[in-house]
Structures are given as C-alpha cells and as structure tokens.
Motif scaffolding. Structure first.
Motif, mmCIF file in Angstrom:
data_model
loop_
_atom_site.group_PDB
_atom_site.id
_atom_site.type_symbol
_atom_site.label_atom_id
_atom_site.label_comp_id
_atom_site.label_asym_id
_atom_site.label_seq_id
_atom_site.Cartn_x
_atom_site.Cartn_y
_atom_site.Cartn_z
ATOM 1 N N ARG A 1 2.273 1.842 -3.481
ATOM 2 C CA ARG A 1 1.279 2.417 -4.388
ATOM 3 C C ARG A 1 1.065 3.902 -4.101
ATOM 4 O O ARG A 1 0.916 4.708 -5.023
ATOM 5 N N THR A 2 1.044 4.265 -2.807
ATOM 6 C CA THR A 2 0.888 5.672 -2.446
ATOM 7 C C THR A 2 2.030 6.509 -2.999
ATOM 8 O O THR A 2 1.821 7.611 -3.542
ATOM 9 N N VAL B 1 -7.152 5.661 2.807
ATOM 10 C CA VAL B 1 -6.255 5.370 3.920
ATOM 11 C C VAL B 1 -6.966 5.598 5.247
ATOM 12 O O VAL B 1 -8.029 6.216 5.308
ATOM 13 N N VAL C 1 -5.346 9.607 -3.106
ATOM 14 C CA VAL C 1 -5.022 8.525 -2.181
ATOM 15 C C VAL C 1 -5.789 8.675 -0.869
ATOM 16 O O VAL C 1 -6.179 7.683 -0.242
ATOM 17 N N VAL D 1 1.632 7.002 -6.769
ATOM 18 C CA VAL D 1 0.610 8.006 -7.084
ATOM 19 C C VAL D 1 1.133 9.407 -6.783
ATOM 20 O O VAL D 1 0.959 10.338 -7.591
ATOM 21 N N LEU D 2 1.771 9.579 -5.638
ATOM 22 C CA LEU D 2 2.297 10.892 -5.269
ATOM 23 C C LEU D 2 3.342 11.359 -6.268
ATOM 24 O O LEU D 2 3.366 12.528 -6.675
ATOM 25 N N ILE E 1 -1.638 14.288 -3.025
ATOM 26 C CA ILE E 1 -2.080 13.114 -2.278
ATOM 27 C C ILE E 1 -3.590 12.957 -2.334
ATOM 28 O O ILE E 1 -4.152 12.017 -1.758
ATOM 29 N N ALA F 1 0.833 -1.200 0.000
ATOM 30 C CA ALA F 1 0.000 0.000 0.000
ATOM 31 C C ALA F 1 0.872 1.256 0.000
ATOM 32 O O ALA F 1 0.564 2.239 -0.699
ATOM 33 N N ALA F 2 1.956 1.233 0.776
ATOM 34 C CA ALA F 2 2.858 2.386 0.806
ATOM 35 C C ALA F 2 3.521 2.602 -0.553
ATOM 36 O O ALA F 2 3.670 3.750 -1.019
#
Length: 297
Positions: free
Chosen positions: A247-248, A265, A261, A251-252, A258, A244-245
């Motif tokens: 993927r974040t 979360v 996202v 995206v960022l 953000i 998950a981190a």
C-alpha cells in the motif's frame, strides 16, 4: 537462577493454557513479539524462504541457512524459539547434525516432518511422504542428538492430506513412541480436529494457524478445548507487513510523496527503540564514547 528457554517452554507446555507463538522471520520481528508480551515465538520456514530467497517453501533453503536465521532470531529476544527444521535435511545423520546446530544456536524446539526431499509447505498440494519407519529413525536420531534434555522435539506428519486421517494418526503414534515430545498433525480440516487429542491423552499437540485457511481460525480457548497445547501463527506478521508495504508503494507511486503515509507508520524513535538504540548508547558510554558523538533520535 533464571530458567533456560528450553525449561521455560517445557513448563509452559505443561501449564493450563495453550502457548501462543507468533511467527517471525528475522530479529526485528522477534523483538516485536517480545515487546508484545508473548511467551514464545516461531521461526516459519515458508517465511524464511520468502524473505531470504524470494521463493516459496519448496525445500530450497539449506540446513545452514535455516540454522543461521534461527540463531539470529534466538539472539534477538529472550523468548523460547520454536523453529522449522523441514524434514531434517536428509537422513538420520543429517537430523543429528541439524539438532546439534539448532540447539547450539539457542533454539528451544524444532519440528521435523515426514516428507521426501525436496519438501513442500504443509499447506501446498503435491506432498510426498517417506516411509513411517524412516521417520521413526529420524525422530530417534533427533532425541539422541540433543544435549539439553529440555530441548523439545516436535514430530510433524503430513499424512492427513496424502493418506487420510487414520494413517496420519497412526504415523503420529509411531513418532510419539519413538520419543517425540510434541505431536504435530499438519493441515487438519474442521472434521479432523476432534479426533486428534483423544488418540494422544496427555501428549502436547501443536495447532498450526496457517494463513491458507484449511485449518480454521479458532480462538485460543477453542483450540485449548480441542486438546492442543501449542499454537503457531507462521506468517501473519510477515503478510501484514507485506500488505502494508504494498500500500505504501502504491501511494508513493501515485502521489509522488510519502507525506500521507507517514502518520500511519512506526516512528523513527519507535524503530530505534525496538532496535535497542538505548542499549547501544549505554555500551558506548561504558566504553568511553564521548557524549557529543552519541546518536540522538
């Protein structure tokens, strides 16, 4: 009078259902497991090495580092904690000290393995074993060292991947005879699973649901039917969080915001609820902190 964590684990292991212990690497994961309603948790050595050092589980962490992490986890949630104690960090005298430190830290159970120093993750290739008689001495030292008779000593053998099934079962029988409360045969393949419980009638057995896939991803009921009483899920929470981190971050990096996202979360309030902000606020009020200075979230 409430039962100790060690007694609660003992009672759970003697029950009808297999005990499910999700793997945790720090205090926040411990609190998530408690929130989810599980009856035990497991401190993964591989996960501890990854989060503390950024390195794989190849024996780089010291006894005090492992115990420190276990103590923080045990302090964070009122659940029995089963902890990885590697190969006891040396000989029988090292094992004695390790057991004493883990027990003082609030741990309910540890598992010791029969690998040489430096050790390796049980699902990695290249493992080497100490003599079975040397491991017997370590198990005896562990049993002798505990103060609480309910503290659970788990003996793990890595012999299956090195010397085959019969050698692994023979070693496990020796460790049981030496006083181990629970037997842990590491990395069994599907063909091995039906042969373990018949060798140890009435003895609690540990099933390691590692992420490597060598041991099959069975249901709790299927594992119970094979005769196992304790199931650990070492790094599933950590790997879920890391993915998950990742993927974040992707995206960022791509969107430079953000915003997309954020809906997926944990909320700010949920985060502080899990971190027990309400408990902190109650203590602030008890000790005279003025309301205008209390944290709002």
């Amino acid at each position: 009078m409430s039962l100790t964590r060690t007694r609660r684990l003992r009672q759970a292991l003697s029950g009808d259902r297999a005990v499910m212990a999700p793997g945790v690497v720090d205090a926040m994961y411990a609190r998530l497991v408690a929130e989810a309603g599980f009856e035990a948790m497991y401190m993964t050595g591989a996960g501890t090495s990854a989060t503390r050092l950024g390195y794989p589980d190849v024996g780089l962490l010291t006894m005090t580092e492992m115990v420190d992490n276990a103590t923080r986890i045990a302090d964070a949630a009122d659940l029995p904690l089963i902890a990885d104690a590697d190969n006891g960090f040396g000989g029988p005298l090292n094992v004695r000290r390790a057991i004493q430190l883990y027990e003082r830290g609030g741990v309910a159970a540890v598992h010791l393995e029969d690998q040489v120093l430096p050790k390796r993750c049980g699902h990695l290739a290249g493992k080497q074993l100490i003599a079975a008689e040397d491991m017997v001495a370590k198990v005896k030292a562990a049993v002798d060292a505990r103060v609480d008779p309910d503290f659970v000593v788990i003996a793990r053998t890595d012999a299956l991947a090195v010397h085959g099934r019969e050698a692994a079962l023979d070693r496990a029988a020796m460790y049981r005879e030496a006083g181990a409360d629970v037997i842990f045969v590491e990395s069994p393949l599907p063909d091995d699973l039906p042969h373990i419980a018949p060798r140890f009638p009435g003895v609690p057995l540990l099933y390691n649901m590692a992420t490597s896939g060598k041991t099959p991803f069975l249901t709790r009921a299927e594992i119970e039917a094979l005769g196992f009483k304790l199931i650990i899920y070492p790094n599933w929470l950590l790997l879920s969080a890391l993915e998950a981190a990742r993927r974040t971050l992707e995206v960022l990096r791509a969107e430079e915001t953000i915003a997309s996202v954020a809906p997926g979360v944990m909320s700010f309030k949920q985060f502080f609820d899990t971190a027990r902000m309400a408990e902190i606020q109650e203590l602030e009020a008890r000790y005279g902190t003025s309301p205008e200075h209390r944290t709002e979230y």
